[in-house]
Motif scaffolding. Structure first.
Motif, PDB file in Angstrom:
ATOM      1  N   LYS A 229       0.867  -1.221  -0.054  1.00 22.38           N
ATOM      2  CA  LYS A 229       0.109  -0.317  -0.021  1.00 22.38           C
ATOM      3  C   LYS A 229       0.955   1.181   0.129  1.00 22.38           C
ATOM      4  N   MET A 230       0.740   2.044  -0.870  1.00 20.99           N
ATOM      5  CA  MET A 230       1.512   3.389  -1.131  1.00 20.99           C
ATOM      6  C   MET A 230       0.872   4.409  -1.950  1.00 20.99           C
ATOM      7  N   SER A 231       0.948   5.617  -1.544  1.00 16.01           N
ATOM      8  CA  SER A 231       0.596   6.551  -2.572  1.00 16.01           C
ATOM      9  C   SER A 231       1.090   6.483  -3.677  1.00 16.01           C
ATOM     10  N   LYS A 232       0.590   7.262  -4.806  1.00 17.31           N
ATOM     11  CA  LYS A 232       1.129   7.697  -5.996  1.00 17.31           C
ATOM     12  C   LYS A 232       2.223   8.434  -5.983  1.00 17.31           C
ATOM     13  N   PRO A 233       2.159   9.448  -5.189  1.00 19.87           N
ATOM     14  CA  PRO A 233       3.459  10.417  -5.243  1.00 19.87           C
ATOM     15  C   PRO A 233       4.665   9.616  -4.849  1.00 19.87           C
ATOM     16  N   VAL A 234       4.376   8.712  -3.566  1.00 16.13           N
ATOM     17  CA  VAL A 234       5.509   8.093  -3.092  1.00 16.13           C
ATOM     18  C   VAL A 234       6.107   6.911  -4.052  1.00 16.13           C
ATOM     19  N   MET A 235       5.052   6.186  -4.573  1.00 21.63           N
ATOM     20  CA  MET A 235       5.393   5.208  -5.574  1.00 21.63           C
ATOM     21  C   MET A 235       6.228   6.001  -6.642  1.00 21.63           C
ATOM     22  N   MET A 236       5.971   6.929  -7.363  1.00 14.98           N
ATOM     23  CA  MET A 236       6.937   7.921  -8.180  1.00 14.98           C
ATOM     24  C   MET A 236       8.212   8.329  -7.552  1.00 14.98           C
ATOM     25  N   ASP A 237       8.197   8.787  -6.319  1.00 18.89           N
ATOM     26  CA  ASP A 237       9.492   9.231  -5.781  1.00 18.89           C
ATOM     27  C   ASP A 237      10.406   7.772  -5.647  1.00 18.89           C
ATOM     28  N   LEU A 238       9.695   6.717  -5.198  1.00 20.21           N
ATOM     29  CA  LEU A 238      10.571   5.640  -5.218  1.00 20.21           C
ATOM     30  C   LEU A 238      11.357   5.073  -6.422  1.00 20.21           C
ATOM     31  N   PHE A 239      10.387   5.025  -7.649  1.00 21.40           N
ATOM     32  CA  PHE A 239      11.032   4.813  -8.787  1.00 21.40           C
ATOM     33  C   PHE A 239      11.883   5.628  -9.276  1.00 21.40           C
ATOM     34  N   LEU A 240      11.864   6.885  -8.888  1.00 20.70           N
ATOM     35  CA  LEU A 240      12.826   7.995  -9.339  1.00 20.70           C
ATOM     36  C   LEU A 240      14.159   7.765  -8.484  1.00 20.70           C
ATOM     37  N   ALA A 241      13.930   7.190  -7.098  1.00 25.64           N
ATOM     38  CA  ALA A 241      15.053   7.112  -6.165  1.00 25.64           C
ATOM     39  C   ALA A 241      15.856   5.886  -6.645  1.00 25.64           C
ATOM     40  N   TYR A 242      15.224   4.873  -7.315  1.00 30.52           N
ATOM     41  CA  TYR A 242      16.050   3.842  -7.764  1.00 30.52           C
ATOM     42  C   TYR A 242      17.196   4.382  -8.843  1.00 30.52           C
ATOM     43  N   LEU A 243      16.550   5.241  -9.566  1.00 31.11           N
ATOM     44  CA  LEU A 243      17.237   5.765 -10.907  1.00 31.11           C
ATOM     45  C   LEU A 243      18.453   6.704 -10.513  1.00 31.11           C
ATOM     46  N   ASP A 244      18.071   7.448  -9.469  1.00 32.61           N
ATOM     47  CA  ASP A 244      18.992   8.394  -8.652  1.00 32.61           C
ATOM     48  C   ASP A 244      20.237   7.456  -7.984  1.00 32.61           C
ATOM     49  N   GLU A 245      19.836   6.325  -7.383  1.00 31.95           N
ATOM     50  CA  GLU A 245      20.841   5.434  -6.849  1.00 31.95           C
ATOM     51  C   GLU A 245      21.535   4.880  -7.735  1.00 31.95           C
ATOM     52  N   ALA A 246      21.188   4.500  -8.974  1.00 31.42           N
ATOM     53  CA  ALA A 246      21.818   3.858 -10.069  1.00 31.42           C
ATOM     54  C   ALA A 246      22.852   4.944 -10.801  1.00 31.42           C
ATOM     55  N   HIS A 247      22.504   6.236 -10.717  1.00 32.65           N
ATOM     56  CA  HIS A 247      23.416   6.974 -11.285  1.00 32.65           C
ATOM     57  C   HIS A 247      24.405   7.414 -10.548  1.00 32.65           C
ATOM     58  N   ARG A 248      24.043   7.446  -9.183  1.00 32.94           N
ATOM     59  CA  ARG A 248      25.097   7.483  -7.992  1.00 32.94           C
ATOM     60  C   ARG A 248      26.378   6.203  -8.287  1.00 32.94           C
ATOM     61  N   LEU A 249      25.793   5.166  -8.397  1.00 27.40           N
ATOM     62  CA  LEU A 249      26.507   3.903  -8.541  1.00 27.40           C
ATOM     63  C   LEU A 249      27.658   3.818  -9.908  1.00 27.40           C
ATOM     64  N   GLN A 250      27.026   4.696 -10.789  1.00 27.99           N
ATOM     65  CA  GLN A 250      27.647   4.632 -11.994  1.00 27.99           C
ATOM     66  C   GLN A 250      28.939   5.721 -12.086  1.00 27.99           C
ATOM     67  N   ARG A 251      28.690   6.787 -11.121  1.00 26.77           N
ATOM     68  CA  ARG A 251      29.682   7.708 -10.872  1.00 26.77           C
ATOM     69  C   ARG A 251      30.535   7.353  -9.864  1.00 26.77           C
ATOM     70  N   GLU A 252      30.134   6.821  -8.703  1.00 27.23           N
ATOM     71  CA  GLU A 252      30.766   6.524  -7.555  1.00 27.23           C
ATOM     72  C   GLU A 252      30.604   4.841  -7.262  1.00 27.23           C
ATOM     73  N   PRO A 253      31.393   4.100  -7.801  1.00 27.88           N
ATOM     74  CA  PRO A 253      30.920   2.676  -7.533  1.00 27.88           C
ATOM     75  C   PRO A 253      31.239   2.531  -6.125  1.00 27.88           C
ATOM     76  N   ARG A 254      30.404   1.506  -5.374  1.00 24.85           N
ATOM     77  CA  ARG A 254      30.430   1.207  -3.972  1.00 24.85           C
ATOM     78  C   ARG A 254      30.521  -0.251  -3.975  1.00 24.85           C
ATOM     79  N   TYR A 255      31.014  -0.669  -2.672  1.00 23.57           N
ATOM     80  CA  TYR A 255      31.022  -2.169  -2.364  1.00 23.57           C
ATOM     81  C   TYR A 255      29.716  -2.736  -1.824  1.00 23.57           C
ATOM     82  N   TYR A 256      29.291  -3.798  -2.065  1.00 21.54           N
ATOM     83  CA  TYR A 256      28.522  -4.735  -1.644  1.00 21.54           C
ATOM     84  C   TYR A 256      28.953  -4.887  -0.040  1.00 21.54           C
TER      85      TYR A 256
END
Length: 353
Positions: A229-256
């Motif tokens: 259960k999640m509001s549409k604005p939060v769903m959209m923000d979470l989707f974009l958060a994944y993309l932001d995190e992916a961009h961050r990993l491309q610029r600054e790789p991190r260890y698991y």
């Protein structure tokens, strides 16, 4: 005489505590050398053996008159050298990656709502080693986002699982995001190695017929799906958060890290930025119990006992029957409480389109 006995006892207790400290810290040091020292296996055996011998010599020195301070100094210098070497080991983005994690998803925003995803994985799996590679470009309108589903795949007992988040759209499409180790070609996953900079971390976006079917039909893992259960604005923000995190990993790789930087903790970090005050819980570390945590904060189907959600959410039989059918995503959701409705409340004005 009494004073001498007390001093001797105190020295023995202190030396024993220092010896325990050396032994405990040497356990970490030996594993670090084993997992990260470059070169052949024989070299790792030699390095581990030398460290163990040196640590034992320092432990013995703690109990020899006139040597305790020298022993601790020697061990401190030894550990300092190890620490400098450890800090020098940095993550990279240009290794010879395994095919299934060769690309981190890349997202481009056309405007506030429309996004283009590059490198969406859509492999055709026959076995874990036999597959056809496909990386797609896909376009999504976040205004048409309809659902968020939590998928939990158990591969090592009830406490440890892999967490995936799948976004559904009103045209029937789904895209699943997964935080995964970025293995090199020919490398296998080790839970223990995940504590010692063995793998970088990546974010994969994939078709459900790839990433879900891989776990249910090909690897035979037990997979459970829950409508969140999640509001549409939060769903959209979470989707974009994944993309932001992916961009961050491309610029600054991190260890698991098996404990602190994994498929569950990174999702929690993203959600905490979106929903301030989201409580931390031990079940975020023991990811197999994550669905119970999500249920406890009221984010699964309301008024449905968790036991029923779990029983209905076990999708393996439906996934095996659907196999590679076009309607795979529909069929694996049959009978799951709440899965026939959007994640957001249609009666809540703030959650509507």
């Amino acid at each position: 005489m009494t004073r001498g006995w007390v001093a001797s006892l105190w020295h023995g207790v202190l030396a024993s505590l220092m010896a325990l400290l050396i032994i405990a810290s040497s356990g970490w040091a030996v594993l670090a050398l084993w997992y990260r020292l470059p070169g052949p296996v024989a070299l790792r055996y030699v390095a581990a053996g030398i460290w163990i011998a040196a640590a034992l010599a320092c432990c013995v020195g703690l109990f020899v008159k006139g040597w305790p301070q020298r022993a601790m100094l020697a061990y401190g210098i030894l550990y300092l050298v190890l620490g400098v070497w450890w800090v020098s080991i940095q993550p990279a983005s240009d290794r010879d990656w395994a095919p299934d994690v060769a690309h981190i998803v890349d997202g481009m925003r056309q405007d506030d709502h429309r996004v283009t995803l590059e490198n969406v994985r859509h492999f055709q799996w026959r076995t874990p080693q036999d597959f056809d590679e496909h990386w797609d470009t896909r376009h999504y309108d976040l205004d048409r986002i309809r659902s968020v589903d939590l998928l939990v795949s158990y591969w090592m007992g009830p406490a440890i699982a892999h967490t995936l988040v799948s976004f559904g759209f009103d045209d029937g499409r789904h895209v699943t995001f997964s935080v995964e180790i970025r293995k090199e070609r020919g490398e296998a996953f080790s839970t223990l190695g995940g504590f010692f900079k063995e793998y970088e971390v990546s974010i994969i976006a994939a078709d459900e017929r790839d990433i879900v079917r891989l776990r249910t039909n090909v690897r035979g893992e037990d997979v459970y799906l829950y409508r969140v259960k999640m509001s549409k604005p939060v769903m959209m923000d979470l989707f974009l958060a994944y993309l932001d995190e992916a961009h961050r990993l491309q610029r600054e790789p991190r260890y698991y890290n098996t404990l602190t930087t994994n498929c569950t903790t990174l999702v929690y970090d993203m959600m905490r930025r979106i929903v301030p005050g989201l409580p931390f819980d031990y079940r975020l570390l023991l990811s197999g119990y994550l669905p119970e945590y999500v249920h406890s904060v009221g984010a699964l189907a309301p008024h449905v006992p968790f036991a029923r959600l779990k029983a209905a959410g076990h999708i393996n039989a439906r996934a095996l029957q659907a196999d590679d059918a076009e309607d795979f995503s529909v069929r694996i959701r049959e009978g799951i409480p709440g899965a026939d409705a959007p994640s957001y409340d249609m009666n809540d004005r703030d959650m509507k389109d």
